[in-house]
Enzyme design. Structure first.
Site, PDB file in Angstrom:
ATOM      1  N   HIS A 243     -43.066  12.154 -12.089  1.00  0.00           N
ATOM      2  CA  HIS A 243     -41.901  11.602 -11.376  1.00  0.00           C
ATOM      3  C   HIS A 243     -42.150  10.164 -10.916  1.00  0.00           C
ATOM      4  O   HIS A 243     -42.620   9.933  -9.798  1.00  0.00           O
ATOM      5  CB  HIS A 243     -41.582  12.503 -10.179  1.00  0.00           C
ATOM      6  CG  HIS A 243     -40.279  12.202  -9.526  1.00  0.00           C
ATOM      7  ND1 HIS A 243     -39.664  13.075  -8.662  1.00  0.00           N
ATOM      8  CD2 HIS A 243     -39.462  11.128  -9.597  1.00  0.00           C
ATOM      9  CE1 HIS A 243     -38.527  12.550  -8.229  1.00  0.00           C
ATOM     10  NE2 HIS A 243     -38.392  11.357  -8.784  1.00  0.00           N
TER      11      HIS A 243
ATOM     12  N   HIS B 198     -39.289  16.967  -5.734  1.00  0.00           N
ATOM     13  CA  HIS B 198     -39.448  16.595  -4.322  1.00  0.00           C
ATOM     14  C   HIS B 198     -38.824  17.549  -3.286  1.00  0.00           C
ATOM     15  O   HIS B 198     -37.881  17.196  -2.581  1.00  0.00           O
ATOM     16  CB  HIS B 198     -38.948  15.173  -4.077  1.00  0.00           C
ATOM     17  CG  HIS B 198     -37.605  14.795  -4.634  1.00  0.00           C
ATOM     18  ND1 HIS B 198     -36.491  15.587  -4.579  1.00  0.00           N
ATOM     19  CD2 HIS B 198     -37.205  13.648  -5.243  1.00  0.00           C
ATOM     20  CE1 HIS B 198     -35.474  14.952  -5.132  1.00  0.00           C
ATOM     21  NE2 HIS B 198     -35.877  13.784  -5.544  1.00  0.00           N
TER      22      HIS B 198
ATOM     23  N   ASP C  96     -42.769  10.489  -6.931  1.00  0.00           N
ATOM     24  CA  ASP C  96     -41.449   9.852  -6.761  1.00  0.00           C
ATOM     25  C   ASP C  96     -41.617   8.371  -6.407  1.00  0.00           C
ATOM     26  O   ASP C  96     -40.934   7.840  -5.535  1.00  0.00           O
ATOM     27  CB  ASP C  96     -40.607  10.585  -5.714  1.00  0.00           C
ATOM     28  CG  ASP C  96     -39.133  10.168  -5.772  1.00  0.00           C
ATOM     29  OD1 ASP C  96     -38.740   9.435  -6.701  1.00  0.00           O
ATOM     30  OD2 ASP C  96     -38.373  10.590  -4.875  1.00  0.00           O
TER      31      ASP C  96
HETATM   32 ZN    ZN Z   1     -37.030  10.064  -7.952  1.00  0.00          ZN
HETATM   33 ZN    ZN Z   2     -34.720  12.242  -6.401  1.00  0.00          ZN
END
Ligand code: ZN
Ligand code: ZN
Length: 454
Positions: free
Chosen positions: A82, A254, A327
């Site tokens: 990610h 997430h 992320d």
């Molecule tokens: Zn993301």
């Molecule tokens: Zn996201």
């Protein structure tokens, strides 16, 4: 191909090539997948681990490089499912070269880039063009997902079969949820046919509203609009049920809340092919940080309470959550150095992921080091890639890490083009110093070059 028939990480696109010969001398190798936890010499030939010998017994082949790794730990290099590389169209935040250099500096040997770029990755020609660029520019093997819906509009599906043929590892509208259940159902029907996985950014826009942080005591005290945890958990429950109904495969990105952990656990125990991911920032920080009104603590999903954080840690331990993903979401200064309410959401993460988890979870004895190492590599499995291992006849993807290194995050700059790290200014312990991908040195910290022989 690995023993279980899965592709290896080096088959993704990058500018490197299978490396030559190396002798990594005297590292403490720790690989829970291979049941390895001891000091040893690791011999690499033609990019693959040829042998693991007792420390001091390894013989360097002619023309190879010897790395004195005494005092360092050797882990199977990490994999991040990610990452926002921001190419195409948002290179003022990050590009393939800076983003993958940040990944290499963080000990990662592979990453997957999200598709919410400008234009979005919703066309096979864009996938093909990105793969070509990664082959020229990426410091570590890089894979791409395409969007689920055209233009990320949430209505019309992309040509998922053609996108898979162009090399998309999976599909995601990350940044936005797929709000329409009927669209989600049809996407899962196609996933079942074309393979890959669908990565889900779970929130219900009607529950999120104009929330900018977690809904709770802190948002009430600050007078900021909050996002309730049910915005995330109800969507996970919906999509878990749809996965089961369509015999399809999806991955929840997430997780931020206890309620979300419960929803994933229920879906999994019912037999859904659902996997889930946690970020380092949700595992380490809570919404108390937002009291500073520093936009480096603004991300989506938001930081939540200590009770939520404890549930996430327990999910990491129990296996309800499969892997860690950063992320990594770079933003430029003018997008973050503004009042909290209007700042962009997202934080960088590649260069601090391991150190933050080691400092805040391993050192206090909350989570075992071996578990962090395992979960930081497990994201490869989402895409039918074999997670890295330190074992004979596997690709040599190795992170050499100095667990005793102490540093202030960000004090000596970042490899990333952006500096919106939620850990900036923190004292961290441990730091990757050399990252080896397919037997080639993809990253070496400058001060470490002095200690290298050969
Ligand atoms: Zn993301
Ligand atoms: Zn996201």
């Amino acid at each position: 191909m690995s023993a279980d028939g899965r592709r290896e990480i080096g088959t993704l696109d990058w500018r490197g090539s299978a490396g030559g010969d190396l002798l990594i001398r005297g590292a403490h190798a720790l690989d829970p997948r291979s049941d390895l936890d001891r000091e040893c010499d690791i011999l690499v030939r033609a990019g693959r681990i040829a042998a693991i010998a007792d420390s001091g017994a390894g013989q360097l082949p002619d023309g190879g490089e010897e790395i004195d790794a005494s005092g360092l730990h050797a882990f199977p290099a990490f994999f991040d499912p990610h990452v926002h590389l921001r190419t195409p169209g948002q290179e003022y935040r990050e590009d393939i070269e800076t983003g993958t250099r940040a990944a290499a500096a963080g000990g990662f040997c592979g990453i997957v880039a999200m598709a919410n770029t400008d234009p979005v990755v919703d066309d096979p020609a864009i996938v093909a063009a990105l793969r070509e660029r990664a082959e020229a520019e990426a410091a570590v093997p890089t894979g791409y997902v395409a969007t689920v819906t055209r233009g990320m509009g949430g209505r019309e599906l992309t040509e998922m079969a053609a996108l898979r043929e162009a090399g998309a590892l999976g599909f995601s509208d990350d940044g936005l949820p797929i709000a329409d259940a009927g669209v989600m159902r049809r996407a899962l029907q196609y996933q079942h046919l074309v393979g890959g996985t669908i990565l889900l950014h779970e929130e219900d826009p009607t529950l999120t509203g104009d929330g900018v942080m977690a809904e709770g005591a802190v948002s009430a005290a600050l007078g900021l609009a909050g996002v309730p945890d049910v915005s995330e958990s109800t969507m996970i429950a919906r999509d878990g049920a749809l996965c089961l109904y369509e015999d399809a495969r999806a991955h929840v990105q997430h997780l931020s809340a206890r309620a979300s952990v419960d929803a994933v656990a229920i879906a999994k125990s019912a037999g859904a092919q659902l996997t889930a991911e946690l970020t380092p920032h949700h595992l380490v920080l809570t919404d108390e940080e937002v009291r500073s009104l520093d936009a480096r603590f603004k991300m989506n999903p938001p930081l939540r309470t200590e009770d939520d954080r404890q549930a996430l840690i327990e999910a990491l331990r129990s296996g309800v959550v499969d892997c860690i993903g950063t992320d990594h979401a770079p933003h430029a200064g003018h997008e973050k150095e503004v009042p909290f309410e209007v700042a962009n959401m997202g934080v960088t993460g590649l260069e601090t992921a391991f150190a933050a988890l080691y400092t805040e979870l391993v050192m206090p004895g909350v989570v075992d080091l071996a578990l962090i190492v395992q979960r930081m590599g497990a994201g490869a499995g989402l895409f039918d890639l074999a997670p890295s291992r330190i074992a004979p006849d596997t690709e040599a993807d190795i992170a050499l890490v100095d667990l005793d290194a102490e540093w202030e995050a960000g004090a000596d700059g970042w490899e990333s083009r952006s500096d919106n790290s939620c850990f900036a200014g923190r004292r961290l312990r441990s730091r990757p110093v050399i990252t080896i991908v397919a037997g080639a040195v993809a990253y070496r910290r400058r001060e470490f070059a002095m200690k290298v022989a050969g």
